[in-house]
Scaffold this motif. Structure first.
Motif, short mmCIF file in Angstrom:
data_model
loop_
_atom_site.label_atom_id
_atom_site.label_comp_id
_atom_site.label_asym_id
_atom_site.label_seq_id
_atom_site.Cartn_x
_atom_site.Cartn_y
_atom_site.Cartn_z
N THR A 1 -48.51 48.87 8.85
CA THR A 1 -47.66 48.54 10.00
C THR A 1 -46.35 49.29 9.89
OG1 THR A 1 -46.49 46.67 8.98
CG2 THR A 1 -48.64 46.20 9.99
N SER A 2 -45.54 49.22 10.94
CA SER A 2 -44.24 49.88 10.90
C SER A 2 -43.28 49.16 9.97
CB SER A 2 -43.65 49.98 12.31
OG SER A 2 -44.30 51.01 13.04
N ALA A 3 -43.51 47.87 9.70
CA ALA A 3 -42.71 47.18 8.68
C ALA A 3 -42.98 47.80 7.31
CB ALA A 3 -43.04 45.69 8.68
N ASP A 4 -44.25 48.09 7.02
CA ASP A 4 -44.60 48.76 5.77
C ASP A 4 -44.05 50.18 5.73
OD1 ASP A 4 -46.08 46.49 4.96
OD2 ASP A 4 -47.83 47.22 6.06
N LEU A 5 -43.99 50.83 6.89
CA LEU A 5 -43.42 52.18 6.98
C LEU A 5 -41.99 52.18 6.45
CD1 LEU A 5 -43.57 54.38 10.22
CD2 LEU A 5 -41.47 54.14 8.93
N LEU A 6 -41.18 51.20 6.88
CA LEU A 6 -39.80 51.11 6.41
C LEU A 6 -39.73 50.76 4.93
CD1 LEU A 6 -38.15 49.22 9.40
CD2 LEU A 6 -38.07 51.66 8.93
N GLN A 7 -40.58 49.82 4.51
CA GLN A 7 -40.56 49.38 3.12
C GLN A 7 -40.93 50.52 2.18
OE1 GLN A 7 -41.81 45.23 1.71
NE2 GLN A 7 -43.61 46.46 1.25
N ASN A 8 -41.86 51.37 2.61
CA ASN A 8 -42.30 52.48 1.77
C ASN A 8 -41.20 53.51 1.52
OD1 ASN A 8 -44.86 51.40 1.54
ND2 ASN A 8 -45.75 52.68 3.14
N SER A 9 -40.14 53.47 2.33
CA SER A 9 -39.03 54.41 2.13
C SER A 9 -38.27 54.11 0.86
CB SER A 9 -38.07 54.35 3.33
OG SER A 9 -37.33 53.12 3.31
N GLY A 10 -38.38 52.89 0.33
CA GLY A 10 -37.63 52.50 -0.85
C GLY A 10 -36.19 52.16 -0.58
N LYS A 11 -35.78 52.17 0.70
CA LYS A 11 -34.37 51.95 1.06
C LYS A 11 -34.17 50.72 1.94
CE LYS A 11 -33.80 56.94 0.85
NZ LYS A 11 -33.59 58.20 1.60
N VAL A 12 -35.27 50.09 2.36
CA VAL A 12 -35.21 48.91 3.22
C VAL A 12 -36.05 47.81 2.60
CG1 VAL A 12 -35.70 47.98 5.52
CG2 VAL A 12 -34.88 50.33 5.28
N PHE A 13 -35.48 46.60 2.52
CA PHE A 13 -36.22 45.44 2.02
C PHE A 13 -36.89 44.76 3.21
CE2 PHE A 13 -36.81 41.05 0.76
CZ PHE A 13 -37.27 41.16 -0.54
N VAL A 14 -38.14 44.32 3.03
CA VAL A 14 -38.90 43.70 4.12
C VAL A 14 -39.41 42.33 3.67
CG1 VAL A 14 -40.94 43.86 5.60
CG2 VAL A 14 -39.55 45.90 5.15
N GLN A 15 -39.12 41.31 4.47
CA GLN A 15 -39.61 39.94 4.26
C GLN A 15 -40.81 39.71 5.14
OE1 GLN A 15 -39.67 37.52 6.73
NE2 GLN A 15 -40.04 35.69 5.55
N LYS A 16 -41.79 38.92 4.64
CA LYS A 16 -42.98 38.60 5.44
C LYS A 16 -43.29 37.12 5.34
CE LYS A 16 -45.39 43.06 5.27
NZ LYS A 16 -46.67 43.75 5.01
N SER A 17 -43.36 36.45 6.51
CA SER A 17 -43.79 35.05 6.56
C SER A 17 -45.30 34.93 6.68
CB SER A 17 -43.13 34.32 7.75
OG SER A 17 -41.73 34.28 7.59
N GLN A 18 -45.94 36.02 7.15
CA GLN A 18 -47.38 36.05 7.33
C GLN A 18 -47.82 37.50 7.30
OE1 GLN A 18 -45.45 34.52 10.02
NE2 GLN A 18 -45.08 36.58 10.81
N LEU A 19 -49.13 37.71 7.25
CA LEU A 19 -49.63 39.08 7.20
C LEU A 19 -49.23 39.85 8.45
CD1 LEU A 19 -51.30 41.17 5.66
CD2 LEU A 19 -53.34 40.30 6.81
N GLY A 20 -49.31 39.22 9.61
CA GLY A 20 -48.92 39.86 10.86
C GLY A 20 -47.42 39.78 11.05
N GLY A 21 -46.67 40.46 10.23
CA GLY A 21 -45.22 40.37 10.34
C GLY A 21 -44.52 41.37 9.46
#
Length: 803
Positions: free
Chosen positions: A134-154
């Motif tokens: 997902t695009s959330a994972d896209l940002l997280q993979n940069s190593g510069k953005v932290f991503v929180q997830k309440s569910q898989l679709g998020g």
């Protein structure tokens, strides 16, 4: 006779078409100019023209040909091989040439070295290599953005201690944030298809001068792929397709895109379908993360069942469809017209953190069902751009867009026959007018205006699943509520010296809210929310190169976020035993930010980067205890709940450091690393303070990358630090069921690290294969504030085809 035959042959040779090859960028498919083309002893040479074309007729079919460009990796092949592939050859950018130009700071192209604010860019090449779900994972993979997830679709990004409605999402110049973006974790970012993204730019810190309200902690700008024109009036056709499988959630993803181009018209289509199963967590970690039981409805009755495999997070799977169609028309070199149509829809998907909430005695689960209905997003975006000499500008862009957002929430308590539902739709219209003026010597001006209109439709209902009876219920928001903003801005870039650039800007924004409250279900002590407020924001920064290989930057800026319909008008259960009620008496929240950056380049072999920042917020909109008609508790969905409301009740400060390293050890081997350290405190009106809710733990990564013309491989470590119990925000401590317990039995977020590997192999110009192993040591961990446990060992395989 022989002389005549020779003349005929010579004429035929001269009339025969030249053998041309087209040299293109491997990711953007744009022509590459000034590529040197030569044989082994350089006795035959040529140069590609403006269209990336080059005559190779004087090379023999099997002669080895070299392609060289200062910004691209060298390629070698034969003429026969190129002609078999349609006469096209693709070049890959060198790593040190990436991201030289950025657009997000002014909405126009600027040299990155002149920008005083920290900005990260992720291009299509990096996206294809990391292969995010997902695009959330896209940002997280940069190593510069932290991503929180309440569910898989998020996926809810956190930047510099801010998240959700304090960060701004932009897609092709259109703000995605709408009037019901909430302070709680949001998942709208998954509506953006990673396969459609050409480039993503992340602004760290306030971006309110250019983008207005909500751009407090940062801006995430997604630029999607554009149609490509033909270099002449002949019809060209190209495209790509891919398939991906991931073992941790049995993902199956298929993607197709294709481009049809003529000299003045071009069409680009993009289709992606994802199917995700229930996510499997790792083997080694806290037992409290296991999904030991779950609720199932059998013969109309809710029963608590034992999970056959506690590592499977039942139910987290969902599927998603993304479509994009773009049409471009270029009647001349000065005018461009573009129409973009975007659509995204998910299936129903469970909110996992609500499904694992235990009952008061800890022996059962509170919810039998808690799921989001399909998340739908449609956007129609029409853009006009003009370049050329004009009295007031050199370039102009007009951007008119319509968006429709659809979402719903559905929850039912264990052994309760009533399913409560709320459904929301938002109609959003936006108009942007932007200008660039480069006619004032060393001063470049950027200026423009914006108008945004949102209308919220909100409905509530309850259904008795036993009697199959449907009744009305309170809606989440005031139905037909309006949110509007109008703004104007000016931004200037002044190059005082070749090594010193100043960037400064001002913006005034005005926001209106008009909402009428329905008193059918709750006796509100007010009839409506009628808000009219304005904000002036500014920025000043500089970029200085005291030496060619040393850069210092400084930036000071302000930002604001005006209350939206979610702040002033919602009713919902924020946490077990609490309900949030409307509060129409709100004011905007403001931030004051300063940051200092330094970058040192050691002979183009080692680059060190560092940024420190400090942000101070006043009139922060936070959720706090409240009274509704003089009562501190009311009944909500059949449960007596403590009353809370969003209030301007706090100040806050956030500070931190962001460090980066890039080392090019050889032409094939490089090392890349990032580290982010953030601290933050919220100060209450009574003088007490507490840790900030959206302040991420220390996190970072370390990559060792090897690549040549065919293979790119990356072995890397991801790391997250611990957040001890005393450093958890009060709202996080109340959600102890998602956290591990320390030695004293108190919730905390443990540190974790994973070892990972990814690779991409170019089988031919047409085929690429990818292979990855995530969380190789099968760690069981849950990222800070996340309801869902992260994937365990994950095998990822993909195959792509370019045609």
């Amino acid at each position: 006779m022989y002389k005549f035959s020779f003349i005929v042959i010579l004429l035929l040779f001269q009339l025969a078409p030249a053998q041309e090859v087209t040299i293109l960028d491997a990711e953007t498919k744009a022509p590459v100019i000034n590529v040197a083309v030569f044989n082994l002893d350089k006795s035959k040479t040529a140069i590609s023209d403006f269209d990336g074309k080059c005559d190779v007729s004087f090379f023999t079919p099997n002669e080895r040909i070299f392609f060289a460009h200062i910004s691209y990796e060298n390629r070698r092949t034969t003429k026969a091989s190129i002609l078999r592939r349609g006469g096209k050859i693709y070049l890959n950018l060198k790593a040190e040439q990436l991201d030289e130009v950025v657009m997000s700071i002014s909405k126009w192209e600027q040299q990155r070295k002149d920008v005083p604010q920290k900005i990260a860019s992720i291009n299509a090449r990096a996206i294809a290599f990391t292969n995010p779900q997902t695009s959330a994972d896209l940002l997280q993979n940069s190593g510069k953005v932290f991503v929180q997830k309440s569910q898989l679709g998020g996926g809810s990004p956190m930047i510099r201690g801010f998240a959700t409605n304090r960060l701004l999402l932009i897609v092709d110049g259109v703000r995605m944030n709408n009037a019901i973006f909430r302070g709680g974790n949001i998942q709208n970012i998954i509506s953006i298809d990673p396969f459609s993204v050409k480039n993503t730019e992340i602004i760290f810190g306030p971006g309110s001068v250019i983008y207005g309200s909500d751009a407090i902690g940062g801006v995430m700008n997604f630029y999607t792929k554009k149609p490509h024109f033909s270099s002449n009036d002949s019809l060209t056709f190209s495209g790509s397709s891919s398939y991906r499988y991931a073992s941790a959630n049995n993902e199956n993803t298929v993607h197709l895109d294709f481009n049809i181009g003529k000299e003045k018209w071009a069409f680009f289509s993009n289709i992606t379908f994802n199917d995700f199963g229930d996510l499997k967590m790792g083997s080694y970690g806290p037992d409290s993360y296991l999904r030991n039981n779950y609720v199932s409805t059998i013969d109309g009755s809710d029963v608590l069942l034992k999970n056959g495999n506690p590592r499977i997070q039942v139910t987290t799977g969902y599927n998603q469809l993304n479509l994009m169609q773009k049409i471009a028309f270029r009647p001349s070199h000065n005018w461009d017209y573009s129409l973009g149509l975007y659509y995204s829809e998910t299936s129903d998907y469970s909110r996992y953190d609500r499904l694992i909430r235990p009952t008061g005695d800890g022996l059962g689960l509170r919810s039998a069902e808690w799921y989001y209905g399909p998340q739908k997003w449609f956007m129609g975006n029409f853009q006009i751009s003009q370049k050329g000499k004009n009295k007031f500008y050199d370039r102009m862009k007009i951007n008119v867009a319509y968006q429709n957002f659809g979402e719903s929430r559905n929850d039912r308590a264990f052994q309760n026959p009533v399913l409560f539902s709320t459904k929301e739709q938002v109609d959003a219209i936006s108009m942007n007018l932007d200008f660039e003026n480069k006619r004032m010597g060393n001063l470049r001006l950027y200026y423009g205006g914006e108008y945004v209109f949102n209308k919220v439709h909100s409905y509530g209902g309850q259904r008795n699943i036993e009697a199959n009876m449907v009744m009305d219920a309170a809606s989440r928001y005031p139905n037909n509520a309006l949110w509007q903003t109008m703004a104007g801005y000016i931004n200037g870039e002044y190059k005082a010296k070749p090594n010193l650039t100043f960037l400064s800007g001002l913006r005034y924004s005005h926001v209106w809210i008009d909402a009428i409250f329905d008193k059918t279900f709750y006796p509100f002590p007010f009839d409506n929310a009628d808000l009219s407020t304005g904000a002036l924001t500014g920025s000043l920064g500089l970029s200085w190169f005291p030496k060619e290989d040393l850069q210092f930057t400084w930036n000071g800026s302000t930002g604001f976020r005006a209350p939206n319909i979610d702040d002033v008008g919602k009713i919902f259960d924020s946490e077990p035993g609490s309900v949030v009620v409307p509060n129409p008496e709100l004011e905007p929240e403001y931030v004051y930010n300063t940051e200092v950056g330094v970058q040192k380049n050691f002979n183009d072999r080692l680059v060190l980067k560092g940024t420190s920042f400090y942000t101070y917020m006043v009139d922060a909109l936070v959720r706090r205890d409240y009274q509704f008609n003089g009562e501190s508790q009311i009944e909500y969905n059949g449960e007596l709940s403590n009353v809370q409301a969003i209030q301007n009740a706090a100040k806050a400060y956030v500070y931190g450091f962001e460090l980066g390293l890039e080392a090019f050890l050889s032409d094939n081997l490089s090392v890349i690393s990032n580290l982010t350290i953030t601290k933050g405190i919220e100060e209450e009106e009574d003088g007490t303070d507490s840790p900030g809710r959206h302040v991420a733990p220390t996190f970072g990564d370390f990559h060792v990358v090897w690549k040549n013309q065919r293979l790119q491989a990356d072995i890397f470590l991801n790391y997250n630090g611990e957040i001890a119990n005393e450093d958890l925000a009060p709202s996080e401590k109340s959600k102890d069921y998602i956290y591990a317990l320390d030695a004293n039995g108190n919730p905390y977020s443990p540190s974790w690290h994973t070892l990972n590997f990814r690779s991409q192999y170019t089988i031919s110009n047409a085929f690429k294969a990818s292979f990855g192993l995530e969380n190789i040591t099968d760690q069981r961990y849950r990222s800070y504030s996340s309801g869902i446990v992260a994937p365990g060992f994950n095998l990822i395989m993909g195959l792509g085809y370019i045609f």
